[in-house]
Design a protein around this motif. Structure first.
Motif, PDB file in Angstrom:
ATOM      1  N   GLU A  46     -70.049 -30.139-111.902  1.00 27.92           N
ATOM      2  CA  GLU A  46     -71.360 -30.624-110.502  1.00 27.92           C
ATOM      3  C   GLU A  46     -71.401 -31.732-110.368  1.00 27.92           C
ATOM      4  O   GLU A  46     -72.799 -31.720-109.802  1.00 27.92           O
ATOM      5  CB  GLU A  46     -72.433 -29.840-111.590  1.00 27.92           C
ATOM      6  N   MET A  47     -71.052 -32.737-110.780  1.00 26.45           N
ATOM      7  CA  MET A  47     -71.557 -34.056-110.863  1.00 26.45           C
ATOM      8  C   MET A  47     -70.732 -35.018-110.140  1.00 26.45           C
ATOM      9  O   MET A  47     -69.375 -34.146-109.405  1.00 26.45           O
ATOM     10  CB  MET A  47     -71.836 -34.363-112.132  1.00 26.45           C
ATOM     11  N   GLU A  48     -70.793 -35.879-108.743  1.00 28.13           N
ATOM     12  CA  GLU A  48     -69.857 -36.676-108.176  1.00 28.13           C
ATOM     13  C   GLU A  48     -69.121 -37.873-108.994  1.00 28.13           C
ATOM     14  O   GLU A  48     -70.431 -38.575-109.445  1.00 28.13           O
ATOM     15  CB  GLU A  48     -70.754 -36.864-107.186  1.00 28.13           C
ATOM     16  N   GLN A  49     -68.151 -37.942-108.804  1.00 29.11           N
ATOM     17  CA  GLN A  49     -67.905 -38.816-109.356  1.00 29.11           C
ATOM     18  C   GLN A  49     -67.344 -40.327-108.242  1.00 29.11           C
ATOM     19  O   GLN A  49     -67.409 -40.098-107.513  1.00 29.11           O
ATOM     20  CB  GLN A  49     -66.558 -38.877-110.033  1.00 29.11           C
ATOM     21  N   VAL A  50     -68.219 -41.811-109.394  1.00 34.58           N
ATOM     22  CA  VAL A  50     -67.896 -42.713-108.222  1.00 34.58           C
ATOM     23  C   VAL A  50     -66.478 -42.821-108.211  1.00 34.58           C
ATOM     24  O   VAL A  50     -66.794 -44.308-109.584  1.00 34.58           O
ATOM     25  CB  VAL A  50     -69.449 -43.460-108.910  1.00 34.58           C
ATOM     26  N   HIS A  51     -65.970 -43.482-107.986  1.00 32.25           N
ATOM     27  CA  HIS A  51     -64.178 -43.604-107.844  1.00 32.25           C
ATOM     28  C   HIS A  51     -64.370 -45.556-107.996  1.00 32.25           C
ATOM     29  O   HIS A  51     -63.318 -45.962-108.499  1.00 32.25           O
ATOM     30  CB  HIS A  51     -62.994 -42.629-106.958  1.00 32.25           C
ATOM     31  N   GLU A  52     -65.249 -46.372-107.252  1.00 33.76           N
ATOM     32  CA  GLU A  52     -65.135 -47.349-107.217  1.00 33.76           C
ATOM     33  C   GLU A  52     -65.892 -47.874-108.505  1.00 33.76           C
ATOM     34  O   GLU A  52     -64.915 -49.242-108.190  1.00 33.76           O
ATOM     35  CB  GLU A  52     -66.076 -47.204-106.358  1.00 33.76           C
ATOM     36  N   GLN A  54     -64.839 -49.520-112.272  1.00 29.82           N
ATOM     37  CA  GLN A  54     -63.467 -49.301-113.078  1.00 29.82           C
ATOM     38  C   GLN A  54     -63.733 -48.492-113.961  1.00 29.82           C
ATOM     39  O   GLN A  54     -62.819 -47.896-114.685  1.00 29.82           O
ATOM     40  CB  GLN A  54     -63.687 -50.551-113.581  1.00 29.82           C
ATOM     41  N   THR A  55     -64.836 -47.764-114.342  1.00 30.39           N
ATOM     42  CA  THR A  55     -65.026 -47.102-115.424  1.00 30.39           C
ATOM     43  C   THR A  55     -65.530 -45.299-114.872  1.00 30.39           C
ATOM     44  O   THR A  55     -66.038 -45.194-113.775  1.00 30.39           O
ATOM     45  CB  THR A  55     -66.041 -47.161-116.675  1.00 30.39           C
ATOM     46  N   PRO A  56     -64.781 -44.216-115.667  1.00 29.58           N
ATOM     47  CA  PRO A  56     -65.607 -42.870-114.706  1.00 29.58           C
ATOM     48  C   PRO A  56     -66.971 -43.310-115.368  1.00 29.58           C
ATOM     49  O   PRO A  56     -67.605 -43.392-115.892  1.00 29.58           O
ATOM     50  CB  PRO A  56     -64.799 -42.322-116.300  1.00 29.58           C
ATOM     51  N   PHE A  57     -67.477 -42.582-114.055  1.00 32.88           N
ATOM     52  CA  PHE A  57     -68.843 -42.551-113.863  1.00 32.88           C
ATOM     53  C   PHE A  57     -68.797 -41.115-113.033  1.00 32.88           C
ATOM     54  O   PHE A  57     -68.813 -41.881-111.895  1.00 32.88           O
ATOM     55  CB  PHE A  57     -68.750 -43.939-112.697  1.00 32.88           C
ATOM     56  N   PHE A  58     -70.065 -41.259-113.222  1.00 32.21           N
ATOM     57  CA  PHE A  58     -70.791 -39.541-112.484  1.00 32.21           C
ATOM     58  C   PHE A  58     -72.253 -39.497-112.619  1.00 32.21           C
ATOM     59  O   PHE A  58     -72.236 -40.313-113.292  1.00 32.21           O
ATOM     60  CB  PHE A  58     -70.111 -38.242-112.891  1.00 32.21           C
ATOM     61  N   ASP A  65     -89.425 -29.448-106.329  1.00 30.72           N
ATOM     62  CA  ASP A  65     -90.144 -28.694-104.528  1.00 30.72           C
ATOM     63  C   ASP A  65     -91.072 -29.019-104.309  1.00 30.72           C
ATOM     64  O   ASP A  65     -91.497 -29.025-103.163  1.00 30.72           O
ATOM     65  CB  ASP A  65     -91.009 -27.669-105.098  1.00 30.72           C
ATOM     66  N   GLY A  66     -91.703 -30.468-104.765  1.00 34.21           N
ATOM     67  CA  GLY A  66     -92.693 -31.450-104.300  1.00 34.21           C
ATOM     68  C   GLY A  66     -91.488 -32.879-103.735  1.00 34.21           C
ATOM     69  O   GLY A  66     -92.046 -33.913-103.533  1.00 34.21           O
ATOM     70  N   GLY A  67     -90.431 -32.612-103.716  1.00 37.22           N
ATOM     71  CA  GLY A  67     -89.294 -32.816-103.025  1.00 37.22           C
ATOM     72  C   GLY A  67     -89.045 -34.467-104.148  1.00 37.22           C
ATOM     73  O   GLY A  67     -88.297 -35.858-103.394  1.00 37.22           O
ATOM     74  N   ARG A  68     -89.242 -34.595-105.487  1.00 38.37           N
ATOM     75  CA  ARG A  68     -89.422 -35.791-106.107  1.00 38.37           C
ATOM     76  C   ARG A  68     -88.020 -35.250-106.762  1.00 38.37           C
ATOM     77  O   ARG A  68     -87.424 -34.346-106.921  1.00 38.37           O
ATOM     78  CB  ARG A  68     -90.004 -35.373-107.388  1.00 38.37           C
ATOM     79  N   VAL A  69     -87.474 -36.565-106.842  1.00 39.04           N
ATOM     80  CA  VAL A  69     -86.063 -36.381-107.620  1.00 39.04           C
ATOM     81  C   VAL A  69     -85.681 -36.872-108.925  1.00 39.04           C
ATOM     82  O   VAL A  69     -85.854 -37.959-109.162  1.00 39.04           O
ATOM     83  CB  VAL A  69     -85.044 -37.661-106.901  1.00 39.04           C
ATOM     84  N   THR A  70     -84.920 -36.061-108.959  1.00 33.37           N
ATOM     85  CA  THR A  70     -84.387 -36.686-110.794  1.00 33.37           C
ATOM     86  C   THR A  70     -83.141 -36.818-111.010  1.00 33.37           C
ATOM     87  O   THR A  70     -82.014 -36.107-110.411  1.00 33.37           O
ATOM     88  CB  THR A  70     -84.035 -35.295-111.711  1.00 33.37           C
ATOM     89  N   LEU A  71     -82.496 -37.999-111.371  1.00 30.92           N
ATOM     90  CA  LEU A  71     -81.410 -38.772-111.208  1.00 30.92           C
ATOM     91  C   LEU A  71     -80.769 -38.265-112.217  1.00 30.92           C
ATOM     92  O   LEU A  71     -80.877 -38.547-113.474  1.00 30.92           O
ATOM     93  CB  LEU A  71     -81.158 -40.101-111.296  1.00 30.92           C
ATOM     94  N   TYR A  72     -79.317 -38.775-112.435  1.00 25.87           N
ATOM     95  CA  TYR A  72     -78.827 -38.013-114.218  1.00 25.87           C
ATOM     96  C   TYR A  72     -77.012 -39.285-113.688  1.00 25.87           C
ATOM     97  O   TYR A  72     -76.782 -38.958-112.532  1.00 25.87           O
ATOM     98  CB  TYR A  72     -78.273 -36.493-113.919  1.00 25.87           C
ATOM     99  N   PHE A  73     -76.480 -39.654-114.862  1.00 25.16           N
ATOM    100  CA  PHE A  73     -75.275 -40.545-114.241  1.00 25.16           C
ATOM    101  C   PHE A  73     -75.309 -40.188-115.827  1.00 25.16           C
ATOM    102  O   PHE A  73     -75.514 -40.216-116.886  1.00 25.16           O
ATOM    103  CB  PHE A  73     -75.899 -42.222-114.620  1.00 25.16           C
ATOM    104  N   ASP A  74     -73.367 -40.646-115.819  1.00 27.78           N
ATOM    105  CA  ASP A  74     -72.653 -40.088-117.135  1.00 27.78           C
ATOM    106  C   ASP A  74     -71.643 -41.252-117.340  1.00 27.78           C
ATOM    107  O   ASP A  74     -70.887 -41.055-116.170  1.00 27.78           O
ATOM    108  CB  ASP A  74     -72.636 -38.865-117.213  1.00 27.78           C
ATOM    109  N   ALA A  75     -71.431 -42.435-117.919  1.00 24.63           N
ATOM    110  CA  ALA A  75     -70.375 -43.817-117.906  1.00 24.63           C
ATOM    111  C   ALA A  75     -70.295 -43.463-119.610  1.00 24.63           C
ATOM    112  O   ALA A  75     -71.514 -43.636-119.602  1.00 24.63           O
ATOM    113  CB  ALA A  75     -71.437 -44.756-117.024  1.00 24.63           C
ATOM    114  N   LEU A  90     -82.380 -45.674-112.691  1.00 20.82           N
ATOM    115  CA  LEU A  90     -83.222 -44.501-113.774  1.00 20.82           C
ATOM    116  C   LEU A  90     -84.409 -45.323-112.926  1.00 20.82           C
ATOM    117  O   LEU A  90     -86.127 -44.674-113.090  1.00 20.82           O
ATOM    118  CB  LEU A  90     -82.739 -44.213-114.991  1.00 20.82           C
ATOM    119  N   GLU A  91     -84.628 -46.494-114.197  1.00 21.29           N
ATOM    120  CA  GLU A  91     -85.523 -47.052-114.153  1.00 21.29           C
ATOM    121  C   GLU A  91     -87.283 -47.327-112.556  1.00 21.29           C
ATOM    122  O   GLU A  91     -87.951 -47.196-112.806  1.00 21.29           O
ATOM    123  CB  GLU A  91     -85.963 -48.349-114.624  1.00 21.29           C
TER     124      GLU A  91
END
Length: 145
Positions: A46-52, A54-58, A65-75, A90-91
């Motif tokens: 369900e996530m996108e890997q950022v292949h650029e 050096q480590t596995p990053f998703f 509904d209000g157009g606000r974005v919640t971000l999720y990162f995995d490294a 995130l900050e």
């Protein structure tokens, strides 16, 4: 292009830090990356890997509904500089509207003077994270998300 206030505060924190403290400051931001929520924790499909990177990053995002974005990162924890940049994003961007994130300059992190403390290869990965996030948001907003 504009920089949201919450991201501007992060940039200013790095700008004001002496060069010797920028890397430790980035590493502090790595601790701000929370674990993934249950619906993503074991589901990198369900996530996108950022292949650029050096480590596995998703990455993933949700737009409410209000157009606000919640971000999720995995490294992995053993990639603290990459996690640190995720913490900066995130900050600085979490909870903003998609349009606000899309208006952030692609190279905003150059003002943080990270080129003085991390390698060009890592900087390329950092740029790729933001690029992919913005591409995903453009696709979602364009699709009426």
């Amino acid at each position: 292009m504009s920089i949201p206030n919450q991201l501007q505060r992060v940039i200013e924190e790095f700008e004001a830090a002496p060069g010797s403290l920028r890397l430790p400051l980035l590493l502090e931001y790595s601790e701000k990356v929370p674990p993934l929520p249950e619906h993503l924790a074991d589901n990198h499909d369900e996530m996108e890997q950022v292949h650029e990177c050096q480590t596995p990053f998703f990455l993933a995002e949700e737009i409410d509904d209000g157009g606000r974005v919640t971000l999720y990162f995995d490294a992995p924890p053993e990639a603290p500089t990459t996690r640190g940049f995720a913490g900066v994003l995130l900050e600085g961007l979490n909870g903003l509207r998609a349009e606000e994130i899309l208006a952030v300059p692609d190279d905003f992190y150059t003002r943080m003077k990270l080129h003085e403390v991390i390698s060009p290869l890592r900087l390329r990965g950092i740029g790729a994270i933001l690029f992919r996030l913005k591409r995903r948001l453009r696709e979602r907003v364009g699709a009426g998300a």
